[in-house]
Design a protein around this motif. Structure first.
Motif, PDB file in Angstrom:
ATOM      1  N   ASN A 161      -7.098   3.174  -6.187  1.00 18.56           N
ATOM      2  CA  ASN A 161      -6.304   3.972  -7.117  1.00 18.56           C
ATOM      3  C   ASN A 161      -6.476   5.463  -6.854  1.00 18.56           C
ATOM      4  O   ASN A 161      -7.383   5.888  -6.123  1.00 18.56           O
ATOM      5  N   ARG A 168       0.052   4.384  -3.731  1.00 18.55           N
ATOM      6  CA  ARG A 168      -0.359   3.386  -2.727  1.00 18.55           C
ATOM      7  C   ARG A 168       0.797   3.047  -1.794  1.00 18.55           C
ATOM      8  O   ARG A 168       0.654   2.991  -0.578  1.00 18.55           O
ATOM      9  N   GLN A 169       1.960   2.844  -2.406  1.00 22.96           N
ATOM     10  CA  GLN A 169       3.134   2.395  -1.661  1.00 22.96           C
ATOM     11  C   GLN A 169       3.605   3.424  -0.630  1.00 22.96           C
ATOM     12  O   GLN A 169       4.115   3.067   0.429  1.00 22.96           O
ATOM     13  N   PRO A 229      -5.472  -4.462  -5.395  1.00 23.28           N
ATOM     14  CA  PRO A 229      -5.693  -3.182  -6.081  1.00 23.28           C
ATOM     15  C   PRO A 229      -6.650  -3.323  -7.264  1.00 23.28           C
ATOM     16  O   PRO A 229      -6.642  -4.316  -7.983  1.00 23.28           O
ATOM     17  N   ASP A 251      -7.077  -0.074 -13.410  1.00 18.58           N
ATOM     18  CA  ASP A 251      -7.170   1.378 -13.585  1.00 18.58           C
ATOM     19  C   ASP A 251      -7.433   1.817 -15.036  1.00 18.58           C
ATOM     20  O   ASP A 251      -7.366   3.004 -15.341  1.00 18.58           O
ATOM     21  N   SER A 269      -0.548   3.499 -14.257  1.00 18.02           N
ATOM     22  CA  SER A 269      -0.434   2.349 -13.344  1.00 18.02           C
ATOM     23  C   SER A 269       0.745   2.477 -12.391  1.00 18.02           C
ATOM     24  O   SER A 269       0.624   2.168 -11.204  1.00 18.02           O
ATOM     25  N   SER A 270       1.884   2.962 -12.912  1.00 16.66           N
ATOM     26  CA  SER A 270       3.023   3.046 -11.989  1.00 16.66           C
ATOM     27  C   SER A 270       2.806   4.164 -10.967  1.00 16.66           C
ATOM     28  O   SER A 270       3.234   4.043  -9.813  1.00 16.66           O
ATOM     29  N   SER A 272      -6.096   0.027  -0.862  1.00 13.51           N
ATOM     30  CA  SER A 272      -6.030  -0.768  -2.097  1.00 13.51           C
ATOM     31  C   SER A 272      -6.486   0.059  -3.304  1.00 13.51           C
ATOM     32  O   SER A 272      -6.425  -0.411  -4.437  1.00 13.51           O
ATOM     33  N   ASN A 308      -0.237   5.103  -9.783  1.00  7.95           N
ATOM     34  CA  ASN A 308      -1.177   4.542  -8.802  1.00  7.95           C
ATOM     35  C   ASN A 308      -0.435   3.660  -7.796  1.00  7.95           C
ATOM     36  O   ASN A 308      -0.696   3.709  -6.591  1.00  7.95           O
ATOM     37  N   HIS A 309       0.490   2.870  -8.301  1.00 11.70           N
ATOM     38  CA  HIS A 309       1.256   1.973  -7.433  1.00 11.70           C
ATOM     39  C   HIS A 309       2.124   2.771  -6.446  1.00 11.70           C
ATOM     40  O   HIS A 309       2.129   2.491  -5.244  1.00 11.70           O
TER      41      HIS A 309
END
Ligand code: ZN
Length: 364
Positions: free
Chosen positions: A224, A258-259, A91, A94, A251-252, A222, A254-255
């Motif tokens: 953001n 993605r997840q 990733p 960001d 960040s959380s 991968s 974006n994660h």
């Protein structure tokens, strides 16, 4: 005999419908050419990693991938010949500070030629489509898929540019829009009708051309959805007051995005946080900056929350790049999707400039 044939054809269409759930194809302004060139497609499963698939004059061709380079077969137009990235897809960061110059565009929707003209007109890329923006950062705020007829061309071009930018000390931030999310979870209502030829020849669904077991799909997953560069925050739709109430961080989110990007709509709707993040008031769908209900004080709260001076968004189409709320909100979906024109946003320190289609630059 006739009835047997029609029974067989009904049977086949039922089978096809079961395998590839209903797709209503959308047409853009282009008239369909008599034969189709499309691709390349690289699938990473079933021992297929070293094969590239191409649609050349409406015929399926395959070539083997040598030294990570794809070589186009004969009679295959000017389809891209990408070099594959061999490193693991990790990733992107960001948050960035001290970035000298930024260029941003949005909602390309498969309009490769318009995008290339714009980037060349403002020297972001050179005549051969290579990175020419030095250590600057380019932000694409989502919606590369759907509507238009050159989606693969757009994706492979950005795939190459991603690495070229980094090699030059710059960056390409490819942010996810609602149309990337829709394609990944199989919502195919806006796919251009020309891709039906490719689907028939490859015997695949459209979503499976970009699933996580494809080179482009793995790379896109991968990426953001939100990036903060200097005092600017970029995303596809926008940050709503609900985000601030929920006290979320970049960040959380974006994660999480993605997840869960491959989750079904039902799964997302049944999770309270994911239902917010993936739909109406989330970062890829929000349109509140363009509605009367939002107050200037709401915008100020959002800027304060992220410690930024500007939020840059696509998604809600305009005739040009526009500033709202004294340029605190900048809307950059300049209707490239119509296939006739478009604009860029250029940022140099705090100087905000519209990059017009003819290469002229006008202060925002
Ligand atoms: Zn959108």
């Amino acid at each position: 005999m006739k009835s047997i044939i029609s029974l067989i054809s009904i049977g086949l269409s039922v089978l096809f419908g079961a395998l590839f759930p209903s797709i209503t194809f959308a047409a853009d302004n282009a008239v369909l050419p008599p034969s189709i060139t499309d691709g390349p497609y690289v699938f990473l499963n079933n021992g297929d990693e070293n094969t590239a698939y191409w649609i050349c004059q409406s015929e399926l061709k395959q070539t083997s991938i040598e030294a990570n380079t794809l070589i186009r077969p004969a009679n295959c137009g000017d389809l891209p010949e990408p070099k594959l990235h061999t490193e693991a897809v990790i990733p992107d960061l960001d948050t960035f500070t001290h970035v000298g110059k930024i260029v941003a565009l949005s909602d390309v929707h498969g309009q490769f030629d318009i995008m290339i003209n714009l980037l060349q007109a403002h020297n972001v890329i050179d005549a051969d489509h290579h990175w020419n923006f030095g250590d600057g950062h380019m932000v694409m705020t989502g919606d590369m898929f759907d509507r238009g007829h050159q989606v693969n061309e757009v994706l492979w071009f950005l795939y190459a540019l991603d690495k070229e930018a980094q090699a030059a000390g710059g960056r390409l931030h490819l942010l996810m829009g609602n149309h990337e999310q829709m394609v990944f979870r199989g919502d195919l209502r806006y796919v251009n009708e020309r891709y039906q030829v490719s689907l028939d020849l490859l015997s695949r669904s459209y979503a499976s051309l970009y699933d996580k077991d494809t080179e482009i799909g793995r790379w896109l997953r991968s990426k953001n959805t939100i990036v903060k560069i200097n005092n600017f925050l970029f995303m596809h739709g926008g940050i709503s007051p609900e985000w601030v109430e929920r006290k979320l961080d970049i960040s959380s989110v974006n994660h999480l995005l993605r997840q869960h990007v491959d989750d079904t709509k039902e799964v997302l709707k049944n999770n309270e946080l994911l239902n917010f993040l993936f739909f109406t008031n989330g970062p890829t769908w929000y349109r509140g900056y363009f509605e009367d209900a939002l107050q200037g004080s709401d915008v100020d709260s959002i800027l304060r929350y992220f410690n930024v001076d500007h939020v840059v968004v696509g998604h809600t189409s305009q005739d040009r790049v526009i500033g709202l709320y004294n340029n605190k909100i900048i809307a950059i979906d300049s209707s490239i999707k119509n296939g006739k024109s478009g604009e860029l946003l250029l940022i140099n320190s705090d100087k905000l400039t519209r990059g017009l289609y003819n290469g002229d630059q006008v202060q925002l």
